[in-house]
Write a protein that holds these residues in place. Structure first.
Motif, mmCIF file in Angstrom:
data_model
loop_
_atom_site.group_PDB
_atom_site.id
_atom_site.type_symbol
_atom_site.label_atom_id
_atom_site.label_comp_id
_atom_site.label_asym_id
_atom_site.label_seq_id
_atom_site.Cartn_x
_atom_site.Cartn_y
_atom_site.Cartn_z
ATOM 1 N N ARG A 152 -1.524 -14.768 -4.495
ATOM 2 C CA ARG A 152 -1.993 -13.345 -4.990
ATOM 3 C C ARG A 152 -1.331 -12.093 -4.753
ATOM 4 N NH1 ARG A 152 -8.318 -14.286 -6.221
ATOM 5 N NH2 ARG A 152 -8.253 -15.957 -7.947
ATOM 6 N N GLN A 153 -1.008 -11.392 -5.570
ATOM 7 C CA GLN A 153 -0.069 -9.754 -5.041
ATOM 8 C C GLN A 153 -1.119 -8.867 -5.503
ATOM 9 O OE1 GLN A 153 3.702 -10.484 -7.241
ATOM 10 N NE2 GLN A 153 3.799 -12.408 -6.705
ATOM 11 N N ILE A 154 -0.664 -7.648 -4.955
ATOM 12 C CA ILE A 154 -1.790 -6.312 -5.077
ATOM 13 C C ILE A 154 -0.753 -5.241 -4.648
ATOM 14 C CG2 ILE A 154 -2.706 -6.287 -2.917
ATOM 15 C CD1 ILE A 154 -5.245 -5.947 -4.230
ATOM 16 N N VAL A 155 -1.056 -4.250 -5.292
ATOM 17 C CA VAL A 155 -0.556 -2.630 -4.977
ATOM 18 C C VAL A 155 -1.669 -2.027 -5.105
ATOM 19 C CG1 VAL A 155 0.994 -0.833 -5.611
ATOM 20 C CG2 VAL A 155 1.806 -3.170 -6.090
ATOM 21 N N ALA A 161 2.166 -4.773 3.470
ATOM 22 C CA ALA A 161 3.052 -3.778 3.913
ATOM 23 C C ALA A 161 2.669 -2.486 3.410
ATOM 24 C CB ALA A 161 4.168 -4.201 3.868
ATOM 25 N N GLY A 162 3.076 -1.331 4.194
ATOM 26 C CA GLY A 162 2.738 0.086 3.533
ATOM 27 C C GLY A 162 3.943 0.871 3.625
ATOM 28 N N VAL A 163 4.035 2.024 2.768
ATOM 29 C CA VAL A 163 4.938 2.785 2.661
ATOM 30 C C VAL A 163 4.289 4.267 2.338
ATOM 31 C CG1 VAL A 163 7.026 1.337 2.050
ATOM 32 C CG2 VAL A 163 5.393 2.590 0.207
ATOM 33 N N GLY A 164 5.051 5.351 3.096
ATOM 34 C CA GLY A 164 4.457 6.762 2.652
ATOM 35 C C GLY A 164 5.621 7.415 1.966
ATOM 36 N N VAL A 216 0.771 -1.281 0.148
ATOM 37 C CA VAL A 216 -0.117 -0.045 0.012
ATOM 38 C C VAL A 216 0.912 1.271 -0.100
ATOM 39 C CG1 VAL A 216 -1.653 1.241 1.168
ATOM 40 C CG2 VAL A 216 -1.757 -1.033 1.175
ATOM 41 N N VAL A 217 0.535 2.097 -0.870
ATOM 42 C CA VAL A 217 1.426 3.204 -1.079
ATOM 43 C C VAL A 217 0.724 4.432 -0.634
ATOM 44 C CG1 VAL A 217 2.834 5.026 -2.521
ATOM 45 C CG2 VAL A 217 2.701 2.330 -2.883
ATOM 46 N N LEU A 218 0.986 5.283 0.411
ATOM 47 C CA LEU A 218 0.072 6.273 1.202
ATOM 48 C C LEU A 218 0.970 7.611 0.819
ATOM 49 C CD1 LEU A 218 -0.681 4.470 4.389
ATOM 50 C CD2 LEU A 218 -2.157 4.565 2.498
#
Length: 667
Positions: free
Chosen positions: A277-280, A305-308, A165-167
């Motif tokens: 299964r993968q995802i963004v 997982a996430g990055v900002g 997840v890109v925040l």
């Protein structure tokens, strides 16, 4: 019994039934008190009806060639790479150079524990995309994820599940960042790895359809060759999905309605239940936090997982604006702005330009790539006028407005490729377009040319739909989906034609209806009805991504091909039939009316172009859009005001769409 044996058995049974019908017809003729004409009609009509009913067994059609998942994934990867490489060039993300976006850790409480990611990654065999990346290449925790190479493709590879997840804040560059991620993944992709595909989250309603169903719909529209069926009867999309060859990149979760975001996460978790299964996913930080904490409950994206994204530093923005100047004299004009960008505490201009969106807009406004040498460039020091722009909101609104004006400023090199129009004229049409998206389409991001008929009052659409038989579009209010091509099903045509000819011959045998009228009615109705049921949308085999103009061109060809041919055929058949059994002039008049009606009914029932043409003239006559709407939107795409995502356009940023729509009341 295999498929071939079942087909042979079915054909044998069909032939036997037809032969039996011939025997029955002969018995009826021999024992019935009929004249010669009625006997002939019965002798021919009954076997024709039986043969028509058995035609699915007689004419099953050939099976498509098989398609293995690896080959299909390779074809899709080539199409996606070409599509986004061209779009990256249009968006000028490398001009003069990509802004150096830096990543930062996110709140780990919004994501599952890292041990869960490791367990899920281990359950799928710890498969990695690079030869040297085994389990020892995984990050050890959420905090450890950004240690080392901070390119997003490297960060993605350090996640055991490859779910990310890109925040970031509005305009922070999330879309551009994942676009570069897709290009990097494709550049180093190996044969057995999934293909990243970008889809806009705003087009999905999780309350009405599953994620896989929506993904199938979007990818079938953007890559039509995925709708072709394999010999097993499955679509190529389903083959890729089952084999784990798709990596959805769901962009803009924040652009969905607030009440849908939490349910979207739950629906995505249903999709992610299948191992491997993968995802963004991209989303604004505040909106994602609210989606993860609805009414005091907790929802997390399974195994992610996430990055900002960090705000841009003032010196980075200053160097970017200075280096994009046309020369040292122009660079000197940025000195006051540079000083304000480096000041502490941050000034309004520093806060406004800390996102790539606003920094790039400032560059395009004040440092245009190919300006008219006779035109005066605006002075960037006006951004420091605190009376004119007292806060960040005013500065951002100014940049959004001035960006549109700058996009339609006179150009030297691009003048041959762009449409000549005044900035005021273009701005008026863009405001109307944004208002249409925000009001008629409830804030939809995707600009779909086949949905412009929604701008026409419902009463007029319903009247036209009722007149030509397009009930689905006219009465229901839904837009006609564009046709993908023209397919011909000879088995269906033969079934319908044979059945109706046989039916009308039996009518002539068992009723007082004249035999000549029965024959002509059977042939006319059989041909016309057979054409209707035998035409279908045909998937496109070319392994390329669709564009709005290519979808329109295909749909327009279908409209004219079916409309003109079917109109001529219907008019000729019905006109000749009525002329032979009645008055010639009545036959000509009836044939003309029937031909025009049939052309409109089939054309607008099978394709969207007729409805688009209707809407285009409506909008033009009411001064809302230019008559050549597609030409205008293609030009807006070249100028950077619109961006292209597969078969649809979008405004460069949702904030630009909302800003333009808000100005509609001022006009």
């Amino acid at each position: 019994m295999n498929r071939a044996q079942r087909g042979a058995a079915g054909r044998a049974a069909a032939v036997l039934l037809v032969l039996c019908s011939v025997v029955v017809a002969v018995v009826l003729v021999r024992h019935a008190d009929w004249d010669r004409a009625s006997s002939t009609a019965a002798l021919v009509g009954l076997p024709l009806v039986v043969a028509a009913l058995c035609s699915p067994l007689l004419f099953g059609g050939s099976s498509p060639m098989p398609n293995d998942p690896d080959s299909l994934a390779g074809r899709l990867a080539d199409a996606v790479a070409q599509q986004w490489a061209e779009e990256a060039e249009v968006r000028s993300i490398h001009d003069p150079y990509p802004l150096p976006v830096r990543l930062k850790p996110t709140d780990p409480r919004l994501f599952p524990a890292w041990t869960v990611l490791e367990q899920l990654g281990g359950a799928t065999g710890g498969k990695r995309r690079t030869s040297g990346a085994t389990r020892t290449g995984w990050a050890r925790s959420h905090q450890d994820l950004l240690n080392g190479d901070q390119r997003l493709v490297s960060v993605f590879d350090r996640i055991p599940t490859r779910r990310l997840v890109v925040l970031g804040a509005p305009g922070s560059g999330k879309t551009t960042l994942v676009l570069q991620l897709v290009l990097d993944l494709l550049a180093s992709r190996r044969d057995r790895e999934p293909v990243p595909v970008i889809v806009a989250a705003a087009g999905w309603n999780p309350a009405e359809e599953r994620f896989t169903d929506w993904l199938r719909q979007v990818l079938s529209r953007d890559y039509p060759f995925l709708t072709v069926s394999t010999e097993e009867g499955r679509s190529r999309f389903d083959v890729l999905l089952t084999a784990g060859k798709l990596l959805p990149v769901v962009d803009g979760l924040d652009e969905m309605a607030e009440g849908l975001r939490t349910s979207t996460l739950r629906k995505l978790n249903e999709y992610l239940r299948s191992p491997g299964r993968q995802i963004v996913v991209t989303c604004r930080t505040r909106e994602f936090k609210h989606a993860c904490r609805p009414l005091g409950r907790e929802v997390t994206l399974s195994g992610a997982a996430g990055v900002g994204i960090r705000p841009l530093d003032g010196d980075v923005v200053a160097d970017y604006l200075k280096s994009s100047s046309e020369g040292p004299v122009r660079a000197f004009d940025w000195l006051d702005v540079r000083e304000a960008l480096l000041r502490t505490p941050p000034t309004p201009i520093a806060l406004a330009l800390q996102t790539p969106l606003m920094a790039s807009m400032a560059r395009e406004i004040y440092n245009p790539v190919d300006p008219d040498l006779d035109a005066d460039l605006p002075d960037p020091s006006e951004l420091l006028d605190t009376k004119k722009f007292p806060d960040v909101t005013d500065l951002e609104a100014h940049l959004l407005d001035a960006y549109v004006q700058a996009a339609y400023r006179a150009r030297s090199e691009r003048s041959r490729r762009t449409v000549r129009m005044s900035a005021e004229q273009a701005e008026r049409w863009l405001v109307n377009l944004a208002h249409h998206q925000q009001t008629r389409l409830s804030g939809a991001v995707d600009i779909r040319w086949w949905q412009f008929d929604q701008a026409v009052p419902h009463a007029l659409r319903a009247f036209l739909g009722a007149f030509i038989g397009g009930i689905k579009v006219g009465a229901s209010g839904r837009s006609q989906d564009p046709a993908r091509g023209v397919g011909w099903l000879p088995g269906k045509f033969l079934w319908r034609f044979t059945y109706l000819v046989g039916f009308w011959l039996l009518m002539g045998a068992f009723t007082p209806l004249p035999l000549s009228l029965s024959v002509m009615a059977g042939i006319s109705v059989g041909v016309v009805s057979g054409v209707v049921v035998a035409t279908k949308g045909q998937p496109v085999e070319l392994p390329t991504a669709a564009s709005p103009t290519s979808v329109l061109a295909t749909d327009r060809k279908v409209f004219w091909l079916l409309g003109v041919l079917f109109g001529l055929l219907s008019g000729a058949l019905f006109g000749v039939a009525l002329g032979l059994v009645g008055d010639v002039r009545a036959g000509v008049a009836f044939g003309l009316v029937a031909g025009l009606y049939a052309a409109a009914a089939l054309g607008m029932g099978k394709a969207a172009w007729g409805w688009f043409a209707y809407a285009r003239w409506w909008l033009f006559l009411h001064s809302r859009m230019p008559l050549r709407m597609i030409r205008f939107m293609r030009d807006a795409h070249r100028r950077g005001v619109l961006r292209q995502v597969g078969a649809v356009w979008q405004f460069r940023h949702i904030d630009l769409q909302r800003r333009l729509a808000s100005r509609h009341a001022d006009r």
